[in-house]
Design an enzyme around this catalytic site. Structure first.
Site, PDB file in Angstrom:
ATOM      1  N   TYR A 268       0.793  -1.223   0.000  1.00  0.00           N
ATOM      2  CA  TYR A 268       0.000   0.000   0.000  1.00  0.00           C
ATOM      3  C   TYR A 268       0.827   1.276   0.000  1.00  0.00           C
ATOM      4  O   TYR A 268       0.362   2.293  -0.509  1.00  0.00           O
ATOM      5  CB  TYR A 268      -0.907   0.034   1.242  1.00  0.00           C
ATOM      6  CG  TYR A 268      -2.037  -0.945   1.194  1.00  0.00           C
ATOM      7  CD1 TYR A 268      -3.202  -0.677   0.494  1.00  0.00           C
ATOM      8  CD2 TYR A 268      -1.938  -2.170   1.855  1.00  0.00           C
ATOM      9  CE1 TYR A 268      -4.250  -1.582   0.456  1.00  0.00           C
ATOM     10  CE2 TYR A 268      -2.984  -3.088   1.820  1.00  0.00           C
ATOM     11  CZ  TYR A 268      -4.128  -2.794   1.122  1.00  0.00           C
ATOM     12  OH  TYR A 268      -5.161  -3.691   1.078  1.00  0.00           O
ATOM     13  N   THR A 319      -2.075 -10.044  -3.388  1.00  0.00           N
ATOM     14  CA  THR A 319      -3.365 -10.384  -2.786  1.00  0.00           C
ATOM     15  C   THR A 319      -4.096  -9.176  -2.209  1.00  0.00           C
ATOM     16  O   THR A 319      -5.268  -9.296  -1.846  1.00  0.00           O
ATOM     17  CB  THR A 319      -3.187 -11.478  -1.718  1.00  0.00           C
ATOM     18  OG1 THR A 319      -2.037 -11.178  -0.916  1.00  0.00           O
ATOM     19  CG2 THR A 319      -2.992 -12.837  -2.367  1.00  0.00           C
ATOM     20  N   GLU A 320      -3.409  -8.043  -2.095  1.00  0.00           N
ATOM     21  CA  GLU A 320      -4.061  -6.768  -1.783  1.00  0.00           C
ATOM     22  C   GLU A 320      -3.202  -5.630  -2.325  1.00  0.00           C
ATOM     23  O   GLU A 320      -1.982  -5.653  -2.191  1.00  0.00           O
ATOM     24  CB  GLU A 320      -4.242  -6.553  -0.272  1.00  0.00           C
ATOM     25  CG  GLU A 320      -5.305  -7.395   0.387  1.00  0.00           C
ATOM     26  CD  GLU A 320      -5.534  -7.019   1.840  1.00  0.00           C
ATOM     27  OE1 GLU A 320      -5.267  -5.844   2.217  1.00  0.00           O
ATOM     28  OE2 GLU A 320      -5.961  -7.894   2.605  1.00  0.00           O
ATOM     29  N   ASN A 321      -3.870  -4.639  -2.894  1.00  0.00           N
ATOM     30  CA  ASN A 321      -3.242  -3.385  -3.313  1.00  0.00           C
ATOM     31  C   ASN A 321      -4.379  -2.447  -3.695  1.00  0.00           C
ATOM     32  O   ASN A 321      -5.258  -2.832  -4.454  1.00  0.00           O
ATOM     33  CB  ASN A 321      -2.301  -3.608  -4.504  1.00  0.00           C
ATOM     34  CG  ASN A 321      -1.772  -2.316  -5.106  1.00  0.00           C
ATOM     35  OD1 ASN A 321      -2.036  -1.990  -6.256  1.00  0.00           O
ATOM     36  ND2 ASN A 321      -1.008  -1.570  -4.316  1.00  0.00           N
TER      37      ASN A 321
END
EC number: 3.2.1.21
Length: 413
Positions: A268, A319-321
């Site tokens: 992030y 898997t998240e951004n």
């Protein structure tokens, strides 16, 4: 020639930046979207006025009842994968007592996901702990790893046929950092000794879970770690050394300690480390672009941290951004710059096989409540109406074509 089914992507063709078998999708977690998860430590944390929590998760976005229509919407938007979590406190509401109704519910959820053509990345623990587990000491209890392993074994024995990818724990280093050093998440502790002890316990729990998953299913098992790009706030020796120490505690010990078939990278922001700060982090330099969360936007950090994650010698998935913003044009720009960084990392030889955007929907953002808007899809919290944002359609064009320049194309009718 038969027509292409809804949501399917053509082959990469000339000029594609990603291969045809690349996985594209988005992510959610149970507590942030389901609603009514009253039997876990986060529910208690949200309702304690002495904690950092701003508001209750309440009904969230009622995904518990609306998962079928949500998966259909994501499929229509070109996604071919989705990351979700299973709520431990629903499945094991008391020690050793497993709810057949909850397991049956998640079988329906995972079946609906499969039937929409979405490859499941199922997370077994995404921040929330059953109330009884927290009361026994949480991750610092002597039997924490074994207790978690028992839960993982039951879930994958019951549901493993519907979970091609299983993530044991979401962001173990952030569970330790936020919960035991910063006090920002449950259990709200600020103790540097317990911080490191919690990290050890979470790694042990991950290893125990990997063994449990492999003993009970054929799922590909992995770990999802948040990897901020850390830099010293100053170039003096003490600050540089402190930054290296923090990088080990937050990043490298988890990359070196991972076990599994794949690794999830969650990126992030860039953060500046400062030993003279009570929080151990300095504010971003003036003029740095910031999100609603106050996080510094630094797209090349994704490329750099993918390279660092490659030291684990495992296939990687983002898997998240994503970005918290009320300006959807800013989200589209964030997607463009971060997907370009991802494509560059792949071109430089990093084995990245998928990208799951955070998040599918505007949802409950832990201690920050509902203010941050991370979603590709807006949700009216009074009616629960879902409305895809322009960025959702831009992302759909990339998912269907594998081309970065599709982000800037006009949406056809």
């Amino acid at each position: 020639m038969p027509s292409r089914p809804a949501g399917a992507r053509p082959g990469p063709g000339a000029g594609a930046d990603f291969p045809d078998d690349f996985l594209w999708g988005s992510a959610t977690s149970a507590h942030q979207v389901e609603g009514g998860n009253t039997n876990n430590d986060w529910w208690d944390f949200e309702h304690d006025p002495a904690t950092a929590a701003r508001e209750s998760s309440g009904d969230a976005i009622d995904h518990f009842h609306r998962y079928f229509e949500d998966f259909a919407l994501l499929s229509a938007l070109g996604h071919n994968a989705h990351r979700l979590s299973l709520e431990w406190s629903r499945i094991e509401p008391a020690p050793g007592e497993f709810s057949r109704a909850a397991l049956a519910h998640y079988r329906r959820v995972l079946t609906a996901l499969r039937d929409e053509g979405l490859t499941a990345f199922a997370t077994l623990h995404h921040f929330t702990r059953p109330r009884w587990f927290a009361a026994r000491g949480g991750w610092l209890a002597p039997d924490a790893a074994a207790t978690f392993g028992r839960y993982c074994a039951r879930v994958t024995a019951e549901l493993g046929d519907l979970m091609p990818y299983v993530c044991t724990i979401n962001e173990p280093q952030m569970i330790a950092l936020h919960g035991y050093l910063e006090g920002y998440h449950p259990p709200g502790v600020t103790n540097p000794i317990l911080w490191k002890r919690a990290g050890d316990a979470l790694l042990e729990a991950h290893h125990t879970a990997v063994s449990a998953v492999r003993a009970t299913s054929d799922a590909q098992v992995g770990l999802a770690v948040q990897l901020p790009l850390l830099a010293p706030a100053r170039e003096d020796d003490a600050c540089v050394a402190f930054c290296e120490a923090m990088r080990y505690e937050i990043v490298d010990r988890y990359l070196d300690g991972v076990d599994g078939d794949w690794l999830g990278v969650q990126y992030y922001r860039k953060q500046w480390v400062d030993p003279s700060s009570p929080t151990r982090f300095a504010a971003p330099p003036p003029g740095t672009p910031l999100t609603q969360m106050g996080w510094a936007v630094h797209p090349d950090g994704l490329r750099q941290m993918l390279h660092r994650a490659a030291r684990a010698s495992l296939p990687l998935y983002v898997t998240e951004n994503g970005i918290a913003t009320t300006d959807d044009a800013e989200r589209a720009d964030y997607l463009a710059t971060h997907l370009a960084a991802l494509a560059q990392a792949r071109a430089e030889g990093v084995d990245v096989r998928g990208y799951l955007h955070w998040s599918a929907f505007d949802n409950f953002e832990w201690s920050e409540g509902y203010r941050p808007r991370f979603g590709l899809i807006a949700v009216d919290r009074d009616t629960f109406t879902r409305t895809p944002k322009p960025s959702a359609y831009a992302y759909a064009r990339v998912a269907r074509t594998g081309r970065l320049d599709a982000l800037a194309e006009q949406e056809s009718t």
